[in-house]
Structures are given as structure tokens and as C-alpha cells.
Enzyme design. Structure first.
Site, PDB file in Angstrom:
ATOM      1  N   LYS A  54       0.832  -1.209   0.000  1.00 18.65           N
ATOM      2  CA  LYS A  54       0.000   0.000   0.000  1.00 18.65           C
ATOM      3  C   LYS A  54       0.864   1.256   0.000  1.00 18.65           C
ATOM      4  O   LYS A  54       0.590   2.208  -0.730  1.00 18.65           O
ATOM      5  CB  LYS A  54      -0.944  -0.013   1.204  1.00 18.65           C
ATOM      6  N   GLN A  98      -4.963  -1.421   9.695  1.00 17.58           N
ATOM      7  CA  GLN A  98      -4.832  -2.739   9.057  1.00 17.58           C
ATOM      8  C   GLN A  98      -5.410  -3.830   9.961  1.00 17.58           C
ATOM      9  O   GLN A  98      -5.099  -3.901  11.154  1.00 17.58           O
ATOM     10  CB  GLN A  98      -3.356  -3.004   8.736  1.00 17.58           C
ATOM     11  N   ASP A 121     -11.463   2.818   4.255  1.00 16.43           N
ATOM     12  CA  ASP A 121     -11.770   1.386   4.216  1.00 16.43           C
ATOM     13  C   ASP A 121     -13.276   1.110   4.271  1.00 16.43           C
ATOM     14  O   ASP A 121     -13.705  -0.030   4.074  1.00 16.43           O
ATOM     15  CB  ASP A 121     -11.131   0.684   5.434  1.00 16.43           C
TER      16      ASP A 121
HETATM   17  N1  L34 Z   1      -8.105  -2.371   7.123  1.00 21.23           N
HETATM   18  N2  L34 Z   1      -7.318  -4.443   6.536  1.00 21.23           N
HETATM   19  C1  L34 Z   1      -7.878  -3.291   6.178  1.00 21.23           C
HETATM   20  N3  L34 Z   1      -8.195  -2.989   4.896  1.00 21.23           N
HETATM   21  C2  L34 Z   1      -7.966  -3.894   3.930  1.00 21.23           C
HETATM   22  O1  L34 Z   1      -8.348  -3.630   2.673  1.00 21.23           O
HETATM   23  C3  L34 Z   1      -7.349  -5.114   4.258  1.00 21.23           C
HETATM   24  N4  L34 Z   1      -7.008  -6.060   3.317  1.00 21.23           N
HETATM   25  C4  L34 Z   1      -7.058  -7.490   3.681  1.00 21.23           C
HETATM   26  C5  L34 Z   1      -6.320  -7.657   5.018  1.00 21.23           C
HETATM   27  N5  L34 Z   1      -6.569  -6.596   5.940  1.00 21.23           N
HETATM   28  C6  L34 Z   1      -7.061  -5.377   5.602  1.00 21.23           C
HETATM   29  C7  L34 Z   1      -6.114  -5.875   2.325  1.00 21.23           C
HETATM   30  O2  L34 Z   1      -5.773  -4.773   1.930  1.00 21.23           O
HETATM   31  C8  L34 Z   1      -6.312  -8.140   2.552  1.00 21.23           C
HETATM   32  N6  L34 Z   1      -5.698  -7.043   1.807  1.00 21.23           N
HETATM   33  C9  L34 Z   1      -4.749  -7.216   0.790  1.00 21.23           C
HETATM   34  C10 L34 Z   1      -3.872  -6.203   0.400  1.00 21.23           C
HETATM   35  C11 L34 Z   1      -2.914  -6.410  -0.573  1.00 21.23           C
HETATM   36  C12 L34 Z   1      -2.807  -7.622  -1.182  1.00 21.23           C
HETATM   37  C13 L34 Z   1      -3.662  -8.630  -0.812  1.00 21.23           C
HETATM   38  C14 L34 Z   1      -4.625  -8.425   0.154  1.00 21.23           C
HETATM   39  C15 L34 Z   1      -1.742  -7.832  -2.200  1.00 21.23           C
HETATM   40  O3  L34 Z   1      -0.931  -6.982  -2.410  1.00 21.23           O
HETATM   41  N7  L34 Z   1      -1.690  -9.024  -2.832  1.00 21.23           N
HETATM   42  C16 L34 Z   1      -0.675  -9.406  -3.785  1.00 21.23           C
HETATM   43  C17 L34 Z   1       0.324 -10.398  -3.206  1.00 21.23           C
HETATM   44  C18 L34 Z   1       0.788 -10.072  -1.847  1.00 21.23           C
HETATM   45  C19 L34 Z   1       1.668 -11.152  -1.257  1.00 21.23           C
HETATM   46  O4  L34 Z   1       2.716 -11.467  -1.863  1.00 21.23           O
HETATM   47  O5  L34 Z   1       1.323 -11.677  -0.202  1.00 21.23           O
HETATM   48  C20 L34 Z   1      -1.353 -10.117  -4.944  1.00 21.23           C
HETATM   49  O6  L34 Z   1      -0.764 -10.148  -6.026  1.00 21.23           O
HETATM   50  O7  L34 Z   1      -2.434 -10.658  -4.740  1.00 21.23           O
END
Ligand code: L34
Length: 287
Positions: A54, A98, A121
Site C-alpha cells: 500500500k 490494518q 476502508d
Molecule cells: N483495514 N485491513 C484493512 N483494509 C484492507 O483492505 C485489508 N485487506 C485485507 C487484510 N486486511 C485489511 C487488504 O488490503 C487483505 N488485503 C490485501 C492487500 C494487498 C494484497 C492482498 C490483500 C496484495 O498486495 N496481494 C498481492 C500479493 C501479496 C503477497 O505477496 O502476499 C497479490 O498479487 O495478490
């Protein structure tokens, strides 16, 4: 037939380029830089990755970001105090607490304490209520990511049967509400299934568009998917072999018409929608 792969990463880059242009224009016009304050409690490794992604995305689009860390042992009041400070800080436009939070913290109290105008959020009850009423201030990041992915991939939702598997407050519930609303990327017939649903496979096989947001690795198998359906995988599960979604990608891609991968599917778009909301929050304050 093998499915079209819906590349969320590529879309995310494209949308971030658009946001970047808007941020530049916003800064020129207002002499204010949009700013996101992230709050991270403890050292959950997954949360560390997400918050890092982020903040990187903020940097890539010209948005300022702050990271506020509290120890895993922090009390609810410690977090409330930090949130209060961020609420009062005019330089901060968006606040992200988060999740998950450590068990001793009363999550609902913290989420209610965030100034609704900074609640990028969409966890504050006022914003959840507004979403339900079809007059959202912001759209929640992951549901918005799914909707944006469908729109930009040219997948029509109007009159389509969307089956959402999962009823969480962060994905399933708000996504179902958004998809049943009037308008582009919506106007769908929505069914929500969950762990107590009887004959789940029978339900999921009715889907024109199947959204998996369960949190169980490879839970959705080919037998649960109607040939030609669009499959959106919101799950992110860490298993020994690496990162997998809630969908058994290898088998389901042979039967679906389109499918999102994990990683590089919905995840990068979730991050991107947070940037969009932060810019919108800054606009709101600069008017
Ligand atoms: N407050 N908490 C709050 N807001 C959110 O919107 C989230 N979430 C979830 C967990 N907690 C939170 C997220 O942002 C899950 N989440 C999230 C954010 C980023 C990614 C996945 C889920 C992401 O960047 N995914 C990448 C791979 C990341 C890795 O290597 O682990 C992808 O390509 O899917």
C-alpha cells in the site's frame, strides 16, 4: 477451452497511472498532497506485506503515506488515542487501520472512532449505512476492486447471476450490496453463500459470475463451476507451496471463460482502490 486470465496487476498499473495524473493535478490546484496514514499493530507477516504494498503504491502515485506502529500488546485505548490524533491532523486525509487486530483490542470501537470522512476502508457504521442506502462516501477497497475488474474487463453484470461465497464484513457482505445496486458494474442478481449453506456446489453452479471470498485454499473446484462462468478469486492463502487463492486455479481455468489468478489478481486492485479513496478524501477536505 481454457479461460481468459484477468490480470489484476496489469489493470492496477493502468489505474495507478490514471490516479497519478489526478494527484498531480490535485496538488497543483490545491497545494496539498493527499496523505494516507496506515496503522499497524503487532507484526503479522501478511499485514506487513500488504501495508508495504500500500505504501509503495502511494509512492508510485504521488500520495504521501505515514506508517504508525503499535506493539502487539497495545490496548484498545492506545489505538483510540492514535486514531484521535490522526483524526485531528489536517495533513492526514485517509486512515487505514490494518486488520486483523490482536485479540485484546475491541475492533468495533476502533473502527467507529475513525473520522468517517477519513474512513477510506468503509468500516465506520455511518459509511456502511450510506453504502447500504446507495449513497456511498467511498466504496470499500476489495469489493470496489472486484467491481472495477469486471467493468474494465468488459464483463457485464447487468441481470447476471452473481454468486458470492463468503459473508465477511470486509468482502462478501459489502460486495453483495454493491452488485445488487443500480448502475454500471452492478444490477446483478446476487446470491450469498457461506459455510452453513446446504448443497453449496449446487448453488455455485448456478453462477454466471462466481466470487470466492471464503479464506480456504483451493476451496472452489471445477465441479462447483458452470462451464463458461467467470470466476473471481478474492482469497489469499499462504500454504507450504506459496500463495494460493480460494479457487483451485489449475482445474477451474479449464472450465471457466475467465478467471483471476492469485497472486496478481484482485489483491493489487484492492491496494489501488485505497489510493483512489485517499485522493477522494483529500478532495473532500479541499473543497
Ligand atoms: N483495514 N485491513 C484493512 N483494509 C484492507 O483492505 C485489508 N485487506 C485485507 C487484510 N486486511 C485489511 C487488504 O488490503 C487483505 N488485503 C490485501 C492487500 C494487498 C494484497 C492482498 C490483500 C496484495 O498486495 N496481494 C498481492 C500479493 C501479496 C503477497 O505477496 O502476499 C497479490 O498479487 O495478490
Amino acid at each position: 477451452m481454457t479461460a481468459r486470465i484477468l490480470n489484476g496487476q496489469e489493470l492496477a498499473q493502468q489505474i495507478q497511472a490514471e490516479i497519478r495524473d489526478e494527484v498531480i493535478e490535485f496538488i497543483e490546484n490545491n497545494s496539498v498532497t493527499p496523505c494516507l496514514a496506515a496503522v499497524l499493530v503487532g507484526e503479522n507477516p501478511a499485514s506487513e506485506v500488504y501495508v508495504r504494498n500500500k505504501r509503495r503504491a502511494c509512492e508510485a502515485t504521488g500520495i504521501d503515506s505515514q506508517l504508525h506502529r503499535l506493539p502487539a500488546t497495545a490496548a484498545t485505548d492506545d489505538l483510540l488515542e492514535l486514531v484521535k490524533t490522526l483524526n485531528k491532523d489536517d495533513a492526514v486525509h485517509g486512515i487505514l487501520v490494518q486488520l486483523p487486530l490482536p485479540p485484546q483490542i475491541v475492533e468495533a470501537r476502533v473502527l467507529q472512532a475513525v473520522n468517517p470522512r477519513k474512513d477510506v476502508d468503509v468500516f465506520h457504521p455511518e459509511n456502511v449505512g450510506r453504502l447500504m442506502q446507495g449513497r456511498p462516501r467511498f466504496l470499500p477497497c476489495t469489493p470496489q476492486a472486484v467491481q472495477e475488474l469486471l467493468i474494465r474487463s468488459g464483463i457485464d453484470t447487468r441481470g447476471q447471476h452473481v454468486v458470492v461465497v463468503g459473508r465477511s464484513d470486509i468482502v462478501g457482505k459489502p460486495l453483495a450490496v454493491m452488485l445488487m445496486q443500480r448502475g454500471p458494474g452492478a444490477d446483478a442478481t446476487v446470491t450469498v453463500c457461506h459455510s452453513r449453506t446446504r448443497n453449496l456446489a449446487e448453488m455455485t453452479r448456478q453462477a454466471d459470475i462466481l466470487v470466492a471470498a471464503i479464506g480456504q485454499p483451493k476451496f472452489i473446484t471445477a465441479e462447483m463451476v458452470r462451464p463458461g462462468a467467470v470466476v473471481i478469486d478474492v482469497g489469499i492463502n499462504r500454504i507450504e507451496t506459496g500463495l494460493v487463492g480460494d479457487v483451485d486455479f489449475e482445474s477451474v481455468k479449464e472450465i471457466a471463460s475467465a478467471i483471476t489468478p492469485v497472486p496478481r489478481g484482485v489483491g493489487p486492485l484492492t491496494v489501488t482502490m485505497l489510493l483512489k479513496n485517499t485522493l477522494a478524501a483529500a478532495r473532500d477536505g479541499a473543497l
